[in-house]
Scaffold this motif. Structure first.
Motif, mmCIF file in Angstrom:
data_model
loop_
_atom_site.group_PDB
_atom_site.id
_atom_site.type_symbol
_atom_site.label_atom_id
_atom_site.label_comp_id
_atom_site.label_asym_id
_atom_site.label_seq_id
_atom_site.Cartn_x
_atom_site.Cartn_y
_atom_site.Cartn_z
ATOM 1 N N ASN A 7 57.005 17.643 27.207
ATOM 2 C CA ASN A 7 55.986 16.421 28.525
ATOM 3 C C ASN A 7 54.982 16.502 27.605
ATOM 4 N N GLN A 8 54.279 16.020 26.285
ATOM 5 C CA GLN A 8 52.735 15.739 26.360
ATOM 6 C C GLN A 8 52.414 14.321 26.647
ATOM 7 N N PRO A 9 51.146 15.096 27.000
ATOM 8 C CA PRO A 9 50.946 12.849 27.684
ATOM 9 C C PRO A 9 50.761 12.793 26.413
ATOM 10 N N ASP A 10 50.841 11.200 26.559
ATOM 11 C CA ASP A 10 50.514 10.267 25.600
ATOM 12 C C ASP A 10 49.655 9.977 24.466
ATOM 13 N N TRP A 11 48.107 11.002 24.675
ATOM 14 C CA TRP A 11 47.407 11.193 23.492
ATOM 15 C C TRP A 11 48.442 11.599 22.653
ATOM 16 N N ALA A 12 49.044 12.784 22.361
ATOM 17 C CA ALA A 12 49.594 13.623 21.874
ATOM 18 C C ALA A 12 50.203 13.005 20.907
ATOM 19 N N ASP A 13 51.462 11.705 21.583
ATOM 20 C CA ASP A 13 52.238 10.879 20.978
ATOM 21 C C ASP A 13 51.748 11.131 19.069
ATOM 22 N N ASP A 14 50.623 10.645 18.906
ATOM 23 C CA ASP A 14 50.751 9.899 17.598
ATOM 24 C C ASP A 14 50.197 11.855 16.729
ATOM 25 N N VAL A 15 49.756 12.237 16.994
ATOM 26 C CA VAL A 15 48.765 13.260 16.896
ATOM 27 C C VAL A 15 49.976 13.858 15.060
ATOM 28 N N LYS A 16 49.680 13.767 13.887
ATOM 29 C CA LYS A 16 49.550 14.447 12.955
ATOM 30 C C LYS A 16 49.138 15.476 12.448
ATOM 31 N N PHE A 17 48.215 16.066 12.999
ATOM 32 C CA PHE A 17 46.691 16.910 12.043
ATOM 33 C C PHE A 17 46.128 17.678 13.202
ATOM 34 N N VAL A 18 46.226 19.024 12.815
ATOM 35 C CA VAL A 18 44.581 19.790 14.196
ATOM 36 C C VAL A 18 44.284 20.450 13.353
ATOM 37 N N ILE A 19 42.708 19.720 13.591
ATOM 38 C CA ILE A 19 41.528 19.791 12.582
ATOM 39 C C ILE A 19 41.116 20.604 13.038
ATOM 40 N N VAL A 20 40.430 22.097 12.833
ATOM 41 C CA VAL A 20 38.920 22.821 13.666
ATOM 42 C C VAL A 20 38.041 22.422 12.643
ATOM 43 N N GLU A 21 36.578 22.716 13.531
ATOM 44 C CA GLU A 21 35.231 22.493 12.987
ATOM 45 C C GLU A 21 34.211 22.933 13.341
ATOM 46 N N ASP A 22 32.856 23.151 12.766
ATOM 47 C CA ASP A 22 32.208 24.212 13.298
ATOM 48 C C ASP A 22 31.640 22.968 14.131
ATOM 49 N N GLY A 23 30.564 23.341 15.393
ATOM 50 C CA GLY A 23 29.532 22.943 15.856
ATOM 51 C C GLY A 23 28.913 21.610 14.981
ATOM 52 N N ALA A 24 28.851 21.975 14.234
ATOM 53 C CA ALA A 24 27.758 21.003 13.446
ATOM 54 C C ALA A 24 28.738 19.639 12.243
ATOM 55 N N GLY A 25 30.195 20.122 12.714
ATOM 56 C CA GLY A 25 30.956 18.643 12.146
ATOM 57 C C GLY A 25 31.712 19.394 10.885
ATOM 58 N N THR A 26 31.316 20.183 10.432
ATOM 59 C CA THR A 26 32.389 20.999 8.761
ATOM 60 C C THR A 26 34.065 21.588 8.891
ATOM 61 N N VAL A 27 34.059 20.988 8.592
ATOM 62 C CA VAL A 27 36.108 20.653 8.750
ATOM 63 C C VAL A 27 36.278 22.954 8.304
ATOM 64 N N ILE A 28 36.244 23.133 9.160
ATOM 65 C CA ILE A 28 37.309 24.883 7.931
ATOM 66 C C ILE A 28 38.359 25.425 8.137
ATOM 67 N N THR A 29 39.450 24.595 8.885
ATOM 68 C CA THR A 29 40.717 24.266 8.709
ATOM 69 C C THR A 29 41.824 22.984 9.409
ATOM 70 N N GLN A 30 42.963 23.050 8.624
ATOM 71 C CA GLN A 30 43.339 21.466 9.238
ATOM 72 C C GLN A 30 44.742 22.307 8.883
ATOM 73 N N GLU A 31 45.954 21.801 9.571
ATOM 74 C CA GLU A 31 47.242 21.986 9.263
ATOM 75 C C GLU A 31 47.819 20.441 10.501
ATOM 76 N N SER A 32 49.318 20.210 9.476
ATOM 77 C CA SER A 32 50.073 19.490 9.890
ATOM 78 C C SER A 32 50.969 19.489 11.359
ATOM 79 N N VAL A 33 50.915 19.084 12.153
ATOM 80 C CA VAL A 33 51.896 19.015 13.646
ATOM 81 C C VAL A 33 53.305 19.132 13.252
#
Length: 70
Positions: free
Chosen positions: A44-70
């Protein structure tokens, strides 16, 4: 202590911002896995989650640390 600073959806990406040193890939990886698995396993995902294809983790300065496909 690591802190979730925020999260946002842009297009098909979920950006998770952590207060963590960008060299701490282990912590970023755990956060990434948590959100990827949550999106994969939730029936029962919320509507905003339906189209999410990648999760991207970044630090406070916006630098991408890691990412993975959903």
């Amino acid at each position: 202590m690591d802190t979730l600073v925020g999260a946002r959806v842009e297009g098909s990406n979920l950006y998770v911002t952590l207060q963590v040193d960008r060299s701490d890939k282990a912590t970023a990886g755990r956060a990434e896995k948590f959100y990827v698995n949550t999106l994969r396993l939730t029936n029962n995902q919320p509507d905003w989650a339906d189209d999410v294809k990648f999760v991207i983790v970044e630090d406070g300065a916006g630098t991408v640390i890691t990412q993975e496909s959903v």
